[in-house]
Design an enzyme around this catalytic site. Structure first.
Site, PDB file in Angstrom:
ATOM      1  N   ARG A  31       0.841  -1.219   0.000  1.00 20.87           N
ATOM      2  CA  ARG A  31       0.000   0.000   0.000  1.00 20.87           C
ATOM      3  C   ARG A  31       0.866   1.255   0.000  1.00 20.87           C
ATOM      4  O   ARG A  31       0.510   2.270  -0.588  1.00 20.87           O
ATOM      5  CB  ARG A  31      -0.895   0.035   1.255  1.00 20.87           C
ATOM      6  CG  ARG A  31      -2.102  -0.875   1.184  1.00 20.87           C
ATOM      7  CD  ARG A  31      -3.009  -0.728   2.406  1.00 20.87           C
ATOM      8  NE  ARG A  31      -3.826  -1.905   2.547  1.00 20.87           N
ATOM      9  CZ  ARG A  31      -3.664  -2.848   3.473  1.00 20.87           C
ATOM     10  NH1 ARG A  31      -2.698  -2.728   4.374  1.00 20.87           N
ATOM     11  NH2 ARG A  31      -4.439  -3.904   3.515  1.00 20.87           N
ATOM     12  N   SER A  50      -3.260 -16.434   4.540  1.00 23.80           N
ATOM     13  CA  SER A  50      -4.187 -15.525   5.236  1.00 23.80           C
ATOM     14  C   SER A  50      -5.459 -16.219   5.698  1.00 23.80           C
ATOM     15  O   SER A  50      -6.565 -15.788   5.403  1.00 23.80           O
ATOM     16  CB  SER A  50      -4.556 -14.354   4.314  1.00 23.80           C
ATOM     17  OG  SER A  50      -3.393 -13.721   3.838  1.00 23.80           O
ATOM     18  N   CYS A  54      -7.892 -19.691  14.165  1.00 21.38           N
ATOM     19  CA  CYS A  54      -8.821 -19.588  15.313  1.00 21.38           C
ATOM     20  C   CYS A  54     -10.213 -20.113  14.958  1.00 21.38           C
ATOM     21  O   CYS A  54     -10.985 -20.486  15.833  1.00 21.38           O
ATOM     22  CB  CYS A  54      -8.962 -18.134  15.763  1.00 21.38           C
ATOM     23  SG  CYS A  54      -7.401 -17.280  15.926  1.00 21.38           S
TER      24      CYS A  54
END
Length: 466
Positions: A31, A50, A54
């Site tokens: 970015r 990615s 969890c």
């Protein structure tokens, strides 16, 4: 001044590890700096990038129907942003002096060196697999990656028996026990500690123990697994402790994780007492100008105790990635540390903690007062009000908040965030009693349970001053 590793004078960033920290860092750096300024090469040894580890217990349990719902960004999405992402490629060596890494294609075995100007180590954690007979037998599963989750689901679907044993009663163990109950298995949890959830004090862990038994889970505490027994077909058939054998058609290991720092250690990078990489506030590896590290492979500062700690959580991993990506990309960001907040659930029981347990406070040389209160999630007369237990630790004499543990039904868990903010701000329990929290009967009693605990702790601190 050495030549840049990238093409035509552009800098090259190499990222080892394609999950939360690694790809957050790569994305944030991208970015801030375009492909003409910064070339980004990322290595991931697995099949996915990615993804939410969890979320695996909730996928296994059926609350999340599809595996791909746990993937935040696919390799293709990363590549579309000019990140040269190389999947199924494992980094085997870091050459710090030569500023390069040696990577191996997992499928073909081909190896090659890639030079870097800046390096991010995001190698994550490895599950603890005890060195026991039978631990590698078919039917014994860890749950670290999406591949692990799929393998476990395949076993659950293919096994005729319905008996499951979970080894360990931390977050993963407790969440997996519930997932297996939801799948219709009989579940036994074998736990080394005196009570489940060793991140709580034992008196609070006992509340979790009762709730698990209420779900139909058999809890075996103070028990060390000595071996895993297999049948004539080689598959798992039981888990043995010194006292007993527990029949098992499937076994899930939830014993915890350790920092995956084999590469870093071999490269001579500094590790802490817990085996995690040591970094400064900008997440740079100490003593190394162009190497950063974050996520489950690093140690972090506990802001309450002032000591280094190992806290492998997705929240920190993503923040670390943002901080690293900002710094690599020419901006400025820091990660000051953690207060140790975590929340979980077993069925409708919510379990939360932040700050220090009693033994953490003692280890840090702190004297403290501890109080425990019972309250309700809503005004007592409002429908759906349910009981909640709050334990609070305050420093002796000063009254500084040291830690909070909460166990209760709906509305209990996220209340720990009040305490997390108070800890970060260094508040005393007396100061907390005047916090202006939101109140209406559907949300809390007039005195929120956290504030009731703060009042009781304040009184105890004052009594200690007399």
């Amino acid at each position: 001044m050495s030549m840049s590793a990238g093409q035509g004078g552009t800098e090259r960033l190499v990222v080892i590890g394609g999950d939360a920290t690694g790809m957050s860092a790569a994305s944030q750096a991208r970015r801030l700096r375009g492909p003409g300024e910064l070339e980004i090469v990322a290595f991931e040894r697995g099949h996915f990038t990615s993804f939410s580890a969890c979320g695996i217990p909730y996928w296994v349990g059926g609350a999340v129907p599809e595996r791909d719902q746990l993937i935040a960004r696919t390799p293709e999405e990363h590549r579309a942003r000019d990140i040269d992402l190389r999947m199924r490629t494992e980094v085997m060596e870091i050459d710090v002096t030569g500023r390069r890494v040696r990577a191996r294609d997992v499928d073909s075995g081909a190896e090659s060196w890639t030079s870097y100007d800046k390096l991010v180590i995001a190698t994550g954690a490895r599950p603890v697999r005890p060195d026991l007979p039978g631990v590698d037998a078919p039917g014994v599963h860890g749950v670290q990656t999406l591949d692990d989750g799929q393998a476990l689901l395949d076993t659950l679907a293919g096994t005729r028996g319905r008996r499951a044993v979970v080894v360990g009663a931390g977050y993963i163990g407790v969440e997996m026990a519930e997932a297996l109950i939801d799948r219709g298995f009989e579940v036994t949890v074998v736990n080394r500690g005196t009570e489940p959830m060793s991140t709580l004090d034992p008196d609070m862990g006992r509340l979790v123990h009762r709730a698990m038994e209420g779900l139909g889970i058999t809890m075996v505490n103070d028990a060390e697994v000595t071996k895993l027994l297999t049948g004539e077909d080689g598959r798992i058939r039981a888990v043995a402790t010194e006292e007993a054998e527990y029949p098992a058609d499937v076994v899930v290991l939830g014993i915890g994780v350790r920092p995956e720092t084999t590469l870093a250690a071999a490269a001579g990078l500094p590790l802490g007492a817990h085996g995690g990489l040591l970094t400064d506030l900008s997440m740079r590896v100490r003593g190394h100008e162009d190497i950063w590290a974050g996520g489950d492979c690093v140690e972090v500062l506990n802001l309450v105790s002032g000591q280094q700690q190992y806290v492998p959580l997705g929240t920190h991993a993503n923040k670390h990635g943002q901080v690293i990506g900002t710094n690599v990309g020419g901006g400025y960001a820091t990660f000051p540390g953690v207060v140790g907040t975590a929340v979980s659930k077993v069925c409708d029981l919510e379990i939360a903690r932040t700050g220090l347990r009693e033994k953490d406070a003692r280890r840090a040389g702190l004297r403290f007062e501890a109080v425990t209160i019972e309250s309700t999630s809503r005004a007592g007369y409002y429908p759906g009000a349910s009981p909640m237990t709050v334990k609070m630790l305050a420093e002796h004499r000063t009254g500084r908040l040291l830690g909070v543990q909460i166990v209760g039904r709906e509305g209990a868990g996220k209340r720990v965030d009040i305490a997390a903010v108070a800890l970060t701000a260094g508040m005393t329990v007396e100061r907390m009693t005047s916090l202006d929290l939101g109140y209406a009967p559907p949300f809390s009693p007039v005195w929120d349970p956290v504030l009731v605990a703060a009042r009781k702790a304040t009184a105890k601190v004052r009594a200690g001053l007399r």
